[in-house]
Design a protein around this motif. Structure first.
Motif, short mmCIF file in Angstrom:
data_model
loop_
_atom_site.label_atom_id
_atom_site.label_comp_id
_atom_site.label_asym_id
_atom_site.label_seq_id
_atom_site.Cartn_x
_atom_site.Cartn_y
_atom_site.Cartn_z
N TYR A 35 0.82 -1.20 0.00
CA TYR A 35 0.00 0.00 0.00
C TYR A 35 0.86 1.26 0.00
N ARG A 36 1.90 1.24 0.80
CA ARG A 36 2.70 2.45 0.96
C ARG A 36 3.55 2.74 -0.28
N TYR A 37 4.17 1.73 -0.87
CA TYR A 37 5.14 1.97 -1.94
C TYR A 37 4.63 1.65 -3.35
N ALA A 38 3.42 1.08 -3.47
CA ALA A 38 2.90 0.77 -4.81
C ALA A 38 1.54 1.42 -5.05
N LEU A 39 0.57 1.13 -4.15
CA LEU A 39 -0.79 1.62 -4.38
C LEU A 39 -0.91 3.13 -4.17
N THR A 40 -0.18 3.65 -3.18
CA THR A 40 -0.27 5.10 -2.92
C THR A 40 0.25 5.92 -4.11
N PRO A 41 1.43 5.65 -4.68
CA PRO A 41 1.85 6.41 -5.88
C PRO A 41 0.89 6.21 -7.06
N LEU A 42 0.38 4.97 -7.23
CA LEU A 42 -0.55 4.74 -8.33
C LEU A 42 -1.84 5.55 -8.13
N GLY A 43 -2.36 5.60 -6.89
CA GLY A 43 -3.55 6.36 -6.60
C GLY A 43 -3.35 7.85 -6.83
N ARG A 44 -2.17 8.35 -6.45
CA ARG A 44 -1.90 9.77 -6.70
C ARG A 44 -1.85 10.07 -8.20
N ALA A 45 -1.28 9.12 -8.95
CA ALA A 45 -1.24 9.32 -10.40
C ALA A 45 -2.65 9.31 -10.99
N LEU A 46 -3.49 8.38 -10.53
CA LEU A 46 -4.87 8.34 -11.03
C LEU A 46 -5.64 9.60 -10.62
N ALA A 47 -5.39 10.11 -9.39
CA ALA A 47 -6.06 11.33 -8.96
C ALA A 47 -5.65 12.52 -9.84
N TRP A 48 -4.33 12.59 -10.17
CA TRP A 48 -3.88 13.67 -11.06
C TRP A 48 -4.53 13.55 -12.42
N LEU A 49 -4.63 12.30 -12.95
CA LEU A 49 -5.26 12.08 -14.24
C LEU A 49 -6.73 12.47 -14.19
N TYR A 50 -7.44 12.14 -13.06
CA TYR A 50 -8.85 12.48 -12.93
C TYR A 50 -9.04 14.00 -12.89
N ALA A 51 -8.18 14.67 -12.11
CA ALA A 51 -8.35 16.12 -11.96
C ALA A 51 -7.96 16.88 -13.22
N ARG A 52 -6.92 16.43 -13.94
CA ARG A 52 -6.41 17.20 -15.08
C ARG A 52 -7.03 16.81 -16.42
N VAL A 53 -7.53 15.58 -16.56
CA VAL A 53 -7.99 15.10 -17.87
C VAL A 53 -9.48 14.74 -17.82
N LEU A 54 -9.86 13.85 -16.89
CA LEU A 54 -11.22 13.32 -16.90
C LEU A 54 -12.24 14.37 -16.48
N THR A 55 -11.89 15.23 -15.54
CA THR A 55 -12.85 16.24 -15.07
C THR A 55 -13.24 17.23 -16.19
N PRO A 56 -12.27 17.83 -16.94
CA PRO A 56 -12.70 18.71 -18.05
C PRO A 56 -13.52 17.98 -19.10
N VAL A 57 -13.14 16.74 -19.44
CA VAL A 57 -13.90 15.98 -20.43
C VAL A 57 -15.32 15.73 -19.92
N GLY A 58 -15.46 15.39 -18.64
CA GLY A 58 -16.78 15.15 -18.08
C GLY A 58 -17.63 16.41 -18.08
N HIS A 59 -17.03 17.56 -17.73
CA HIS A 59 -17.78 18.81 -17.76
C HIS A 59 -18.30 19.12 -19.17
N ALA A 60 -17.45 18.89 -20.18
CA ALA A 60 -17.88 19.14 -21.55
C ALA A 60 -19.03 18.22 -21.95
N CYS A 61 -18.91 16.93 -21.61
CA CYS A 61 -20.00 15.99 -21.95
C CYS A 61 -21.28 16.36 -21.22
N LEU A 62 -21.16 16.79 -19.95
CA LEU A 62 -22.34 17.20 -19.19
C LEU A 62 -23.02 18.41 -19.83
#
Length: 348
Positions: A111-138
Motif C-alpha cells: 500500500y505504501r510503496y505501490a498503491l499510494t503512488p498509483l492512486g496519486r497518479a490516477l487522482a492527477w489524471l482524474y483532476a487534469r484530464v477526466l474532469t474537463p472531459v466530463g464537464h464538456a460531456c455534461l
C-alpha cells in the motif's frame, strides 16, 4: 407433611352478585353437587402427587441433578476449557503472529510503496484530464437532452397527467360510494340476523350458566381441599400410631436399656483395656527407642571415642552503663575550735 400446613387467613372480598334469573337459581345447587363429587377424587390425587413429587425432588431428582451437573462439567466443560486455554489460545497467538508477519507487513508495504503512488497518479489524471472531459460531456447532454425533456414534461405531460388523475379520482369516488352503501347494508343485515341473537343468547343463557359452573368448581375445589387435608391428617395420625409410636416405645424401653447395658458391660471395659494396651505399647516403644539411642551412642563412643567438648566462646554482652555515684571523701575532719588541739590524724 405439606397437608398439615394450614394456609394463612386471607381477607375474603365480598362476592359480587351477578344478575341472574330463575334459570341460574335452578341449576346452581345440582351443578355444585355434581362438581363436588367429580372434583374431590381429583383434588386428593393432586395433593398425593404433590407430596410424592416433593419427596422425589428432595431425595432423588436434586442429588441426581447435581451429580449429572458435576459429570457434565467434568466430561464437557473442563476438557473444552483446557483445550481452549492450552491449545486454541497459543495456536491463535502463533497464527496471529504469522499473519502479522506474512500478510499485514507485506500489504502495508504494498500500500505504501505501490498503491499510494498509483492512486496519486490516477487522482492527477482524474483532476487534469477526466474532469474537463466530463464537464464538456455534461454541458452537451444538458442542452441537447435535459432542457428539451424538461420543456416537454412541463408543458405537455403535466397537463395531460392532471386530466387523467382528475378522471381517475372521480371514478374512485363513485366506486367508494357504491362499496360503502353495499357494506353498510350487509353490516346491518348481519347485525340484526346474527349478532343480536348471539349476544342475547350469551348474555341471558350462556353467561349465567358459565358463572354458576365456575362458582361451583371453585366451591368444590375448596371443599375437596378441606377433605383432602382431613384425609391426609388422618393418614398421618394413623401412620404415627401404627409405626412411629411403637418404634419410639421399643427404642426407649428396649433398645436404650440394652444399649446402656452393652456399653457398661462390654464397650467401656474393652475401651479401658484398649487404652491400657495402648499406654503399655507406647511405654515399651519409648523404652526401646531409648535403648536404641543409648546403644548407638555406645557404639559411636567405641568406634570414634569420646566427643570433643566445644570450647566456650566469649559472647559479647551488651554493655550497661554504670551510674556513677558522687565521690565521698574518706574522712572529713571535724571543725575544731581554736582553743582545742586535734586528737589525731584522720584515718581512712
Amino acid at each position: 407433611m405439606d397437608l398439615e400446613k394450614s394456609s394463612p387467613p386471607q381477607r375474603q372480598e365480598p362476592e359480587r352478585r351477578e344478575p341472574g334469573g330463575c334459570l341460574a337459581v335452578a341449576i346452581r345447587i345440582p351443578v355444585r353437587i355434581v362438581v363436588l363429587v367429580l372434583v374431590v377424587p381429583v383434588r386428593m390425587l393432586w395433593d398425593a402427587l404433590v407430596v410424592v413429587g416433593r419427596f422425589l425432588n428432595d431425595t432423588v431428582l436434586r442429588p441426581l441433578g447435581r451429580a449429572l451437573l458435576w459429570i457434565g462439567r467434568a466430561v464437557f466443560v473442563w476438557p473444552f476449557v483446557g483445550l481452549w486455554r492450552y491449545v486454541v489460545v497459543p495456536l491463535g497467538t502463533a497464527l496471529g503472529w504469522l499473519g502479522q508477519v506474512l500478510v499485514v507487513v507485506p500489504l502495508v508495504w504494498l500500500y505504501r510503496y505501490a498503491l499510494t503512488p498509483l492512486g496519486r497518479a490516477l487522482a492527477w489524471l482524474y483532476a487534469r484530464v477526466l474532469t474537463p472531459v466530463g464537464h464538456a460531456c455534461l454541458w452537451v447532454l444538458r442542452y441537447l437532452l435535459v432542457v428539451p425533456a424538461v420543456w416537454v414534461y412541463a408543458w405537455i405531460l403535466t397537463p395531460l397527467g392532471h386530466a387523467i388523475a382528475w378522471c381517475a379520482k372521480g371514478l374512485v369516488w363513485a366506486l367508494t360510494m357504491i362499496v360503502t352503501g353495499v357494506g353498510t347494508a350487509l353490516y346491518w343485515i348481519a347485525r340484526i340476523l346474527l349478532v343480536l341473537p348471539a349476544l342475547a343468547l350469551w348474555r341471558w343463557v350462556l353467561a349465567p350458566v358459565g358463572r354458576e359452573i365456575g362458582a361451583a368448581l371453585g366451591h368444590a375445589w375448596r371443599i375437596a381441599g378441606h377433605i383432602s387435608l382431613a384425609v391426609g391428617r388422618f393418614l398421618a395420625t394413623l401412620f404415627r400410631w401404627i409405626f412411629v409410636e411403637p418404634v419410639r416405645w421399643a427404642y426407649r424401653t428396649v433398645l436404650t436399656p440394652v444399649g446402656h447395658v452393652i456399653r457398661d458391660t462390654l464397650l467401656r471395659p474393652a475401651a479401658e483395656a484398649a487404652r491400657a494396651v495402648g499406654r503399655a505399647g507406647r511405654q515399651a516403644l519409648a523404652t526401646a527407642r531409648e535403648s536404641v539411642r543409648q546403644t548407638r551412642a555406645d557404639i559411636r563412643r567405641m568406634l570414634f571415642g569420646e566427643p570433643r567438648e566445644r570450647e566456650a566462646v566469649a559472647r559479647r554482652e551488651p554493655v550497661v552503663p554504670v551510674r556513677r555515684e558522687p565521690a565521698v571523701p574518706a574522712c572529713v575532719e571535724p571543725v575544731v575550735p581554736a582553743d582545742r588541739e586535734p586528737r589525731g590524724p584522720c584515718r581512712p
